[in-house]
Design a protein around this motif. Structure first.
Motif, PDB file in Angstrom:
ATOM      1  N   LEU A  69       0.841  -1.186   0.000  1.00 54.54           N
ATOM      2  CA  LEU A  69       0.000   0.000   0.000  1.00 54.54           C
ATOM      3  C   LEU A  69       0.880   1.241   0.000  1.00 54.54           C
ATOM      4  N   GLU A  70       0.326   2.360  -0.473  1.00 54.79           N
ATOM      5  CA  GLU A  70       1.095   3.602  -0.503  1.00 54.79           C
ATOM      6  C   GLU A  70       1.541   4.010   0.901  1.00 54.79           C
ATOM      7  N   GLU A  71       0.744   3.671   1.902  1.00 56.69           N
ATOM      8  CA  GLU A  71       1.120   3.984   3.282  1.00 56.69           C
ATOM      9  C   GLU A  71       2.436   3.325   3.675  1.00 56.69           C
ATOM     10  N   GLU A  72       2.824   2.272   2.946  1.00 50.70           N
ATOM     11  CA  GLU A  72       4.039   1.523   3.259  1.00 50.70           C
ATOM     12  C   GLU A  72       5.252   2.005   2.463  1.00 50.70           C
ATOM     13  N   ARG A  73       5.118   3.122   1.769  1.00 49.66           N
ATOM     14  CA  ARG A  73       6.259   3.680   1.027  1.00 49.66           C
ATOM     15  C   ARG A  73       7.410   3.913   1.991  1.00 49.66           C
ATOM     16  N   ARG A  74       8.577   3.397   1.656  1.00 55.56           N
ATOM     17  CA  ARG A  74       9.713   3.498   2.571  1.00 55.56           C
ATOM     18  C   ARG A  74      10.837   4.348   2.001  1.00 55.56           C
ATOM     19  N   ILE A  75      11.622   4.867   2.901  1.00 55.39           N
ATOM     20  CA  ILE A  75      12.790   5.681   2.536  1.00 55.39           C
ATOM     21  C   ILE A  75      13.974   4.744   2.345  1.00 55.39           C
ATOM     22  N   ILE A  76      14.647   4.863   1.195  1.00 57.59           N
ATOM     23  CA  ILE A  76      15.777   3.964   0.938  1.00 57.59           C
ATOM     24  C   ILE A  76      17.123   4.692   0.928  1.00 57.59           C
TER      25      ILE A  76
END
Length: 258
Positions: free
Chosen positions: A147-154
């Motif tokens: 989900l978009e809520e789970e977008r993470r910083i890499i």
């Protein structure tokens, strides 16, 4: 190289021979008239050495000194730009890997701002007008099936310190050679939307590659990144990145250091 015994020519005294060298002082004999000169300074103004080997040796020394002086001058100019830079409150950018390839970005350490999606400039590279030497680029991804809520910083990087976004017509934003962070699977996870209010609606990235956001939000993200990195060397790099970011954006770090 041994300079004693080398023949030289002076603009005023004519031909002579180097009879002694002590640290940075040369003694030259002009037919019994001994003169002292600073080495290598005198070779750039008053004297020249006559044989090719000597010319190459002295020329390299002068060239190395010139490079050092030029580098120091460029650094002074950079510091002046930092000192007088007008800091805009929202001059940071996040990238969603909508038009970028992760492998390409991490290989080149540069990122594409994306294309305009509408209007007169539709289909042409977006000019990142707000980005300057105080800007950091935040790399994020939303893995397939998440989900978009789970977008993470890499990861993140500072832009190259002579970068001026308004002149970047190809949309390619190069990174600083030093200030780069890449999180790995051993580090903790930071979710992008945790740093933004979602009380009114669900997180939505949209179709644009790049989003601007505030300097204070980037400061919080960089501070958290340095805290979760486990490798000591990488953590030191992240800490230096954080401090540099705060410096060029005129933000205090005292609250985190106490």
């Amino acid at each position: 190289m041994e300079l004693v015994g080398k023949a030289i020519k002076h603009v005023t005294f004519g031909r002579g021979v180097i009879t002694n060298r002590t640290d940075n002082i040369l003694t030259v004999d002009f037919a019994g008239n001994h003169k002292k000169f600073l080495f290598p300074d005198a070779f750039s103004r008053f004297i020249s050495i006559t044989d090719e080997e000597g010319q190459a040796y002295v020329g390299k020394i002068l060239d190395d000194i010139s490079k050092i002086k030029n580098a120091e001058q460029l650094e002074q100019e950079r510091l002046q730009r930092m000192l007088f830079l007008k800091v805009a409150p929202e001059s940071q950018a996040a990238f969603g890997f909508m038009e970028n390839s992760r492998n390409t970005v991490l290989k080149s350490w540069s990122v594409f701002a994306g294309n305009y999606l509408s209007g007169y400039s539709k289909g042409t590279p977006k000019v990142p007008t707000r980005l300057k030497l105080n800007s950091a680029c935040l790399l994020t991804e939303c893995p397939a099936g998440c989900l978009e809520e789970e977008r993470r910083i890499i990861g993140a990087f500072m832009v190259k310190d002579d970068f001026e976004g308004k002149y970047c017509e190809d949309g390619i934003i190069p990174s600083h050679e030093t200030y780069r962070i890449l999180l790995n699977d051993k580090d903790g996870e930071l979710l992008f939307w945790d740093y933004f209010s979602s009380t009114t609606r669900s997180p939505r990235w949209g179709r644009m590659e790049m989003k601007y956001f505030s300097n204070l939000q980037m400061k919080c993200i960089l501070n958290d990144m340095q805290k979760i990195i486990t490798d000591p060397l990488q953590r030191e790099t992240a800490s230096n990145f954080y401090r540099y970011f705060c410096k060029v954006n005129r933000l205090s770090t005292t609250e985190e250091e106490s």
